[in-house]
Scaffold this active site. Structure first.
Site, mmCIF file in Angstrom:
data_model
loop_
_atom_site.group_PDB
_atom_site.id
_atom_site.type_symbol
_atom_site.label_atom_id
_atom_site.label_comp_id
_atom_site.label_asym_id
_atom_site.label_seq_id
_atom_site.Cartn_x
_atom_site.Cartn_y
_atom_site.Cartn_z
ATOM 1 N N GLU A 1 0.315 -1.214 0.182
ATOM 2 C CA GLU A 1 0.404 0.059 -0.205
ATOM 3 C C GLU A 1 1.346 0.934 -0.186
ATOM 4 O OE1 GLU A 1 -3.981 -2.044 2.626
ATOM 5 O OE2 GLU A 1 -2.375 -0.925 3.598
ATOM 6 N N CYS B 1 6.831 -6.824 7.115
ATOM 7 C CA CYS B 1 7.283 -6.078 7.968
ATOM 8 C C CYS B 1 7.523 -7.558 9.305
ATOM 9 C CB CYS B 1 7.070 -5.282 9.134
ATOM 10 S SG CYS B 1 8.602 -4.016 9.660
ATOM 11 N N CYS C 1 6.250 -4.215 15.201
ATOM 12 C CA CYS C 1 6.059 -3.464 16.736
ATOM 13 C C CYS C 1 5.163 -3.136 16.447
ATOM 14 C CB CYS C 1 6.133 -1.620 15.646
ATOM 15 S SG CYS C 1 8.498 -0.857 14.602
ATOM 16 N N CYS D 1 -0.695 6.742 9.753
ATOM 17 C CA CYS D 1 0.317 6.102 10.197
ATOM 18 C C CYS D 1 0.275 5.135 10.693
ATOM 19 C CB CYS D 1 1.020 6.614 11.188
ATOM 20 S SG CYS D 1 2.271 8.359 10.687
HETATM 21 S S1 SF4 Z 1 5.809 0.832 12.424
HETATM 22 FE FE1 SF4 Z 1 8.102 -0.828 13.041
HETATM 23 S S2 SF4 Z 1 6.529 -2.938 11.962
HETATM 24 FE FE2 SF4 Z 1 5.350 -1.320 10.978
HETATM 25 S S3 SF4 Z 1 5.844 -0.730 9.051
HETATM 26 FE FE3 SF4 Z 1 7.809 0.440 10.539
HETATM 27 S S4 SF4 Z 1 9.291 -0.885 11.347
HETATM 28 FE FE4 SF4 Z 1 7.456 -2.240 10.724
#
Ligand code: SF4
Length: 357
Positions: free
Chosen positions: A94, A114, A118, A339
């Site tokens: 996206e 990812c 997180c 975000c």
């Molecule tokens: S915030 Fe953390 S989990 Fe999310 S895309 Fe960025 S690095 Fe990856």
């Protein structure tokens, strides 16, 4: 075994010149084709009208043009548009187009999924499936620029590497895409319009500095002490605040670029005055500014947005401490485009989906 036909967009100009020399073609022909691929976004060899038909047929025999496509788009009530891209290899990512009165920003993905998990981020709940090639990142920028022109009558002013994935864990391709976006053969944009944001890979921040990064750089901090940061971002276990401080000092000494600290604010997690004090202390290590970001809750995370009262007190503390602070209100959250919300969700049932042709 069937041989895979190479993607012509994976070649540098020099490599393309070598390939075309094998067909007995002069150097300038490679440059023409290169411009068709990057500046003009050609999706087929037939579009290359100043290249002879014979050569176009030969190219089509020997190469593919592996270009990403927009699969779908969703428009938020605030004007933000989230797009789903299908990459040449079939993976989905996206990207988001964010219009504001002063800026036209593209937020692009560097990985499909990812690995950093997180805790507040929807992408972090997806497995890492693919490191995007440099041209797959470039495609997002190119197409978001086209959409910006079509939808809002103006080109992109800014590009942020804050979509799906950790840019510094796909370093070579991220740098390659920035080279393309900023080069005259590509989009010719200023590197100062580009921001690369990391969850905090200390070793790679130093590498960025060694490589003379000329774009803007942001660190997603989200907590100013190790215990809290590790709760929110497991990467902190291996890249502590001390290691990040060391890397930021190194980065600043080499680049003299002011750093942005991103701070997403979560209710009862990192929104107290004590947290603000720790943030201020961290921010003093190098010239920096702080973006305090309103959180878009994602159901998997368990984190909540803080109250207006606590957010105001937090910001007031930062301002009184004399740091430069911007407040980023959430945008695009009704289409999961804000975000931390990008996770390829709700594409089927969302009534606000818009056509993409
Ligand atoms: S915030 Fe953390 S989990 Fe999310 S895309 Fe960025 S690095 Fe990856």
């Amino acid at each position: 075994m069937k041989q895979r036909i190479p993607n012509i967009r994976s070649f540098t100009l020099e490599e393309l010149q070598v390939k075309l020399a094998e067909f007995g073609e002069p150097k300038f022909r490679a440059k023409q084709i290169y411009e068709w691929l990057w500046k003009r976004g050609a999706g087929s060899f037939d579009e290359m009208t100043n290249v002879g038909k014979g050569l176009r047929e030969k190219l089509a025999e020997h190469f593919t043009i592996g270009k990403a496509e927009i699969e779908a788009g969703q428009r938020s009530g605030d004007g933000t548009i989230k797009y789903m891209f299908r990459l040449a290899g079939g993976q989905l990512v996206e990207g988001v187009l964010i219009p504001t009165p002063k800026r036209m920003t593209a937020c692009v993905s560097s990985q499909a999924g990812c690995s950093l998990s997180c805790k507040f981020c929807a992408t972090g709940f997806l497995d890492l499936k693919h490191n995007l090639h440099h041209y797959e990142i470039y495609d997002q920028v190119y197409m978001l620029n086209q959409r910006a022109m079509e939808e809002f009558g103006k080109p992109l002013s800014n590009i942020v590497y804050m979509g799906m994935g950790e840019p510094l864990l796909n370093y070579r391709n991220v740098m390659g895409s920035i080279d393309m976006v900023t080069s005259e053969a590509g989009m010719g944009m200023s590197p100062k319009r580009i921001t690369v944001s990391t969850a905090g890979v200390a070793k790679m921040i130093k590498k960025l500095a060694d490589d003379g990064a000329r774009f803007e750089f942001a660190l997603s901090l989200h907590a100013g002490n190790d215990d809290k940061r590790s709760q929110v971002m497991p990467i902190n276990d291996s890249n502590s605040l001390e290691a990040l401080k060391d890397a930021l000092i190194y980065f600043y000494e080499k680049t003299h670029t002011r750093i942005t600290l991103e701070y997403c604010i979560f209710k009862d997690v990192n929104d107290s005055i004590e947290d603000a004090k720790e943030l201020v202390a961290f921010s003093r290590i190098v010239p920096s500014k702080i973006n305090v970001i309103e959180y878009n809750p994602v159901p998997e995370s368990g984190f909540q947005n803080t109250t207006n009262r606590r957010m105001d007190a937090f910001i007031q503390y930062l301002e009184q401490a004399g740091v430069i602070v911007n407040v980023r209100r959430s945008r695009g959250k009704d289409v999961d485009g804000g975000c931390g919300q990008l996770a390829l969700k709700n594409w089927d049932e969302t009534p606000s989906s818009i056509g993409t042709s």
